[in-house]
Design a protein around this motif. Structure first.
Motif, PDB file in Angstrom:
ATOM      1  N   THR A  34      -7.514  -6.766   0.212  1.00 22.68           N
ATOM      2  CA  THR A  34      -7.897  -7.135  -1.150  1.00 22.68           C
ATOM      3  C   THR A  34      -8.659  -6.004  -1.808  1.00 22.68           C
ATOM      4  O   THR A  34      -8.478  -5.713  -2.996  1.00 22.68           O
ATOM      5  CB  THR A  34      -8.758  -8.415  -1.128  1.00 22.68           C
ATOM      6  OG1 THR A  34      -8.032  -9.459  -0.457  1.00 22.68           O
ATOM      7  CG2 THR A  34      -9.116  -8.869  -2.533  1.00 22.68           C
ATOM      8  N   ASP A  35      -9.499  -5.329  -1.041  1.00 20.80           N
ATOM      9  CA  ASP A  35     -10.265  -4.176  -1.522  1.00 20.80           C
ATOM     10  C   ASP A  35      -9.693  -2.910  -0.871  1.00 20.80           C
ATOM     11  O   ASP A  35      -9.878  -2.698   0.328  1.00 20.80           O
ATOM     12  CB  ASP A  35     -11.742  -4.334  -1.157  1.00 20.80           C
ATOM     13  CG  ASP A  35     -12.589  -3.158  -1.636  1.00 20.80           C
ATOM     14  OD1 ASP A  35     -12.040  -2.258  -2.314  1.00 20.80           O
ATOM     15  OD2 ASP A  35     -13.801  -3.147  -1.340  1.00 20.80           O
ATOM     16  N   PRO A  90      -9.852   2.570   5.346  1.00 24.81           N
ATOM     17  CA  PRO A  90     -10.329   3.378   6.484  1.00 24.81           C
ATOM     18  C   PRO A  90     -11.038   2.542   7.548  1.00 24.81           C
ATOM     19  O   PRO A  90     -10.856   2.771   8.750  1.00 24.81           O
ATOM     20  CB  PRO A  90     -11.287   4.379   5.824  1.00 24.81           C
ATOM     21  CG  PRO A  90     -10.838   4.462   4.401  1.00 24.81           C
ATOM     22  CD  PRO A  90     -10.392   3.080   4.064  1.00 24.81           C
ATOM     23  N   ALA A  91     -11.828   1.567   7.107  1.00 23.75           N
ATOM     24  CA  ALA A  91     -12.546   0.717   8.057  1.00 23.75           C
ATOM     25  C   ALA A  91     -11.577  -0.126   8.874  1.00 23.75           C
ATOM     26  O   ALA A  91     -11.767  -0.346  10.080  1.00 23.75           O
ATOM     27  CB  ALA A  91     -13.535  -0.183   7.307  1.00 23.75           C
ATOM     28  N   MET A  92     -10.516  -0.594   8.235  1.00 20.42           N
ATOM     29  CA  MET A  92      -9.497  -1.359   8.954  1.00 20.42           C
ATOM     30  C   MET A  92      -8.859  -0.518  10.054  1.00 20.42           C
ATOM     31  O   MET A  92      -8.693  -0.954  11.196  1.00 20.42           O
ATOM     32  CB  MET A  92      -8.395  -1.814   7.981  1.00 20.42           C
ATOM     33  CG  MET A  92      -8.654  -3.112   7.262  1.00 20.42           C
ATOM     34  SD  MET A  92      -7.164  -3.582   6.328  1.00 20.42           S
ATOM     35  CE  MET A  92      -7.629  -5.234   5.815  1.00 20.42           C
ATOM     36  N   ALA A  93      -8.482   0.713   9.700  1.00 25.29           N
ATOM     37  CA  ALA A  93      -7.850   1.608  10.666  1.00 25.29           C
ATOM     38  C   ALA A  93      -8.769   1.881  11.843  1.00 25.29           C
ATOM     39  O   ALA A  93      -8.340   1.891  13.002  1.00 25.29           O
ATOM     40  CB  ALA A  93      -7.449   2.905   9.982  1.00 25.29           C
ATOM     41  N   ARG A  94     -10.070   2.096  11.565  1.00 27.49           N
ATOM     42  CA  ARG A  94     -11.036   2.366  12.642  1.00 27.49           C
ATOM     43  C   ARG A  94     -11.180   1.154  13.543  1.00 27.49           C
ATOM     44  O   ARG A  94     -11.233   1.277  14.773  1.00 27.49           O
ATOM     45  CB  ARG A  94     -12.396   2.751  12.054  1.00 27.49           C
ATOM     46  CG  ARG A  94     -12.440   4.153  11.460  1.00 27.49           C
ATOM     47  CD  ARG A  94     -13.885   4.586  11.223  1.00 27.49           C
ATOM     48  NE  ARG A  94     -14.570   3.696  10.291  1.00 27.49           N
ATOM     49  CZ  ARG A  94     -14.582   3.858   8.972  1.00 27.49           C
ATOM     50  NH1 ARG A  94     -13.914   4.872   8.425  1.00 27.49           N
ATOM     51  NH2 ARG A  94     -15.246   3.016   8.194  1.00 27.49           N
ATOM     52  N   VAL A 109      -7.518  -9.941   3.265  1.00 22.54           N
ATOM     53  CA  VAL A 109      -6.174  -9.382   3.167  1.00 22.54           C
ATOM     54  C   VAL A 109      -5.407 -10.034   2.014  1.00 22.54           C
ATOM     55  O   VAL A 109      -5.346 -11.261   1.909  1.00 22.54           O
ATOM     56  CB  VAL A 109      -5.403  -9.593   4.485  1.00 22.54           C
ATOM     57  CG1 VAL A 109      -3.967  -9.108   4.350  1.00 22.54           C
ATOM     58  CG2 VAL A 109      -6.114  -8.865   5.626  1.00 22.54           C
ATOM     59  N   ALA A 110      -4.822  -9.192   1.163  1.00 20.51           N
ATOM     60  CA  ALA A 110      -4.033  -9.694   0.031  1.00 20.51           C
ATOM     61  C   ALA A 110      -2.581  -9.914   0.414  1.00 20.51           C
ATOM     62  O   ALA A 110      -1.906 -10.796  -0.126  1.00 20.51           O
ATOM     63  CB  ALA A 110      -4.122  -8.719  -1.143  1.00 20.51           C
ATOM     64  N   HIS A 111      -2.077  -9.108   1.348  1.00 22.11           N
ATOM     65  CA  HIS A 111      -0.660  -9.219   1.727  1.00 22.11           C
ATOM     66  C   HIS A 111      -0.448  -8.669   3.128  1.00 22.11           C
ATOM     67  O   HIS A 111      -1.040  -7.662   3.505  1.00 22.11           O
ATOM     68  CB  HIS A 111       0.227  -8.439   0.740  1.00 22.11           C
ATOM     69  CG  HIS A 111       1.663  -8.352   1.179  1.00 22.11           C
ATOM     70  ND1 HIS A 111       2.545  -9.401   1.048  1.00 22.11           N
ATOM     71  CD2 HIS A 111       2.363  -7.340   1.762  1.00 22.11           C
ATOM     72  CE1 HIS A 111       3.720  -9.029   1.526  1.00 22.11           C
ATOM     73  NE2 HIS A 111       3.642  -7.797   1.955  1.00 22.11           N
ATOM     74  N   ILE A 112       0.418  -9.364   3.900  1.00 16.74           N
ATOM     75  CA  ILE A 112       0.841  -8.889   5.213  1.00 16.74           C
ATOM     76  C   ILE A 112       2.361  -9.034   5.300  1.00 16.74           C
ATOM     77  O   ILE A 112       2.924 -10.065   4.922  1.00 16.74           O
ATOM     78  CB  ILE A 112       0.192  -9.693   6.355  1.00 16.74           C
ATOM     79  CG1 ILE A 112      -1.308  -9.410   6.420  1.00 16.74           C
ATOM     80  CG2 ILE A 112       0.828  -9.353   7.698  1.00 16.74           C
ATOM     81  CD1 ILE A 112      -2.035 -10.191   7.489  1.00 16.74           C
ATOM     82  N   GLY A 113       3.008  -7.994   5.768  1.00 16.16           N
ATOM     83  CA  GLY A 113       4.449  -8.041   5.939  1.00 16.16           C
ATOM     84  C   GLY A 113       4.879  -7.128   7.065  1.00 16.16           C
ATOM     85  O   GLY A 113       4.094  -6.306   7.548  1.00 16.16           O
ATOM     86  N   THR A 114       6.119  -7.269   7.506  1.00 15.92           N
ATOM     87  CA  THR A 114       6.657  -6.390   8.544  1.00 15.92           C
ATOM     88  C   THR A 114       7.880  -5.664   8.010  1.00 15.92           C
ATOM     89  O   THR A 114       8.595  -6.172   7.147  1.00 15.92           O
ATOM     90  CB  THR A 114       7.046  -7.167   9.807  1.00 15.92           C
ATOM     91  OG1 THR A 114       8.007  -8.171   9.476  1.00 15.92           O
ATOM     92  CG2 THR A 114       5.821  -7.806  10.452  1.00 15.92           C
ATOM     93  N   HIS A 115       8.096  -4.476   8.533  1.00 17.32           N
ATOM     94  CA  HIS A 115       9.228  -3.653   8.118  1.00 17.32           C
ATOM     95  C   HIS A 115      10.005  -3.232   9.347  1.00 17.32           C
ATOM     96  O   HIS A 115       9.436  -2.760  10.335  1.00 17.32           O
ATOM     97  CB  HIS A 115       8.732  -2.404   7.375  1.00 17.32           C
ATOM     98  CG  HIS A 115       9.811  -1.379   7.127  1.00 17.32           C
ATOM     99  ND1 HIS A 115      10.795  -1.568   6.200  1.00 17.32           N
ATOM    100  CD2 HIS A 115      10.054  -0.175   7.715  1.00 17.32           C
ATOM    101  CE1 HIS A 115      11.604  -0.523   6.209  1.00 17.32           C
ATOM    102  NE2 HIS A 115      11.182   0.336   7.117  1.00 17.32           N
ATOM    103  N   LEU A 116      11.324  -3.440   9.309  1.00 17.61           N
ATOM    104  CA  LEU A 116      12.198  -3.015  10.391  1.00 17.61           C
ATOM    105  C   LEU A 116      12.890  -1.714  10.023  1.00 17.61           C
ATOM    106  O   LEU A 116      12.989  -1.363   8.843  1.00 17.61           O
ATOM    107  CB  LEU A 116      13.252  -4.087  10.669  1.00 17.61           C
ATOM    108  CG  LEU A 116      12.755  -5.364  11.353  1.00 17.61           C
ATOM    109  CD1 LEU A 116      13.838  -6.432  11.303  1.00 17.61           C
ATOM    110  CD2 LEU A 116      12.344  -5.100  12.787  1.00 17.61           C
TER     111      LEU A 116
END
Length: 349
Positions: free
Chosen positions: A251-252, A257-261, A307-314
């Protein structure tokens, strides 16, 4: 070769649910083994996309299933009819568009379609109306009265496709049907194929356009050097080679970067490769399993990330084709040209 005027069932016993059944099909051209023990099923009312590099054996398979070539070994049935022992009955259930247009150049476009309709036992009225309908669908109405010899290559191709569909065949073979067509005409062909399938027809489509395969096919079969090397649904094949990626949009965006860490600190396999892309506002996470996917989503929630959106990519179908065959798709989608070796039969087709 063009199909019959109705979708018939073979009266010889119960149907298996498969419009096409192939077992152990073998075909040699001299020392070249075009088909090397092919097993194949095509369910009724579906589209099977057959993919493969040039020379893989796709056209040989189509020519055997349409009774134009006899196999050296193996069996094949189409709509319940055996390709070797019941060829005449089988021919009346199928339509075929080969790699090259085969219309009568001295006849007009309308006359070509009307003639084929009458040969397929359509009444004069039905042959006229079906010819008019297909000429309109393939944007050939203005050229309907012109001799086919004056048609451009693309127009002849469209006329040939219309001819293969005029009898509403039970099983339709399309051997690289849209090679060289412009995007608008290609879409018209796709729409017509989908309409026929909705009416109950079964389609076996060979193509080197991954977009076409993904658009039309219910299932895919990949053939190389005369052998079936992979098969399944589009998503199934994509998942088979791995490379699934989780896309997370916070959402923000400042939280990227904090998510990745946070994910890197978990020690989960593959998650340390999580990549933040600020310009897109997305976090990309390589996913190795469904369990890992659940763990990643749970961790983000536990750490309080919104989280505003979650999806998967093949992976793309092109990437799947390359991974399975070790070859790139060899036909240029704009020019319709390609490279690579051909079997002797495919050169002559």
């Amino acid at each position: 070769m063009y199909g019959m005027t109705r979708i018939d069932k073979n009266p010889n016993g119960a149907r298996s649910g498969n419009a096409v059944e192939v077992r152990g099909l073998v075909k040699h051209y001299g020392t070249t083994k075009a088909l090397d023990g092919v097993d194949l099923d095509v369910r009724e009312g579906t589209v099977l996309g057959v993919l493969g590099p040039n020379g893989a054996g796709k056209t040989t398979l189509v020519r055997i299933l349409s009774t134009l070539v006899q196999p050296d070994a193996g069996t094949a049935k189409v709509a319940g009819y055996d390709v070797l022992t019941q060829p005449r009955q089988l021919r009346r259930t199928i339509g075929l568009t080969g790699q090259y247009a085969s219309v009568d150049e001295k006849l007009s476009g309308w006359e070509n379609l009307y003639m084929i309709g009458r040969l397929l036992d359509l009444s004069r009225k039905d042959a006229r109306s079906r010819s008019d309908e297909l000429l309109e669908r393939f944007s050939l109405t203005e050229a309907a009265k012109k001799a086919a010899m004056h048609y451009s290559g693309g127009m002849r191709r469209r006329l040939d496709l219309a001819a293969s569909m005029i009898g509403r065949p039970a099983v339709l073979y399309l051997d690289e049907p849209t090679t060289g067509l412009d995007p608008r005409t290609r879409n018209e062909v796709w729409d017509e194929v989908q309409s026929m399938v909705a009416e109950g027809a079964t389609v076996l489509l060979t193509t080197q356009y991954m977009e076409e395969a993904e658009k039309l096919a219910n299932e895919l079969t990949i053939i190389d050097r005369g052998r079936i090397i992979a098969g399944g649904g589009v998503d199934e094949l994509k998942a088979r080679i791995g490379g699934r990626t989780l896309q997370v949009r916070p959402t923000d965006p400042a939280q990227l970067p904090a998510m990745a860490r946070a994910l890197a600190e978990t020690g989960l396999d593959g998650v340390s490769g999580a990549t933040a892309v600020p310009d897109e506002g997305l976090l990309y996470v390589p996913i190795l399993s469904d369990q890992q996917l659940t763990s990643v989503i749970g961790l983000l929630g536990e750490r309080g990330f919104s989280v505003a959106h979650i999806g998967t990519h093949l992976p793309s179908l092109d990437e799947v084709f390359l991974a399975i065959t070790g070859k790139k798709t060899s036909t240029d989608p704009d020019t319709g040209t390609g490279s690579g070796s051909h079997t002797p039969e495919e050169v002559a087709a």
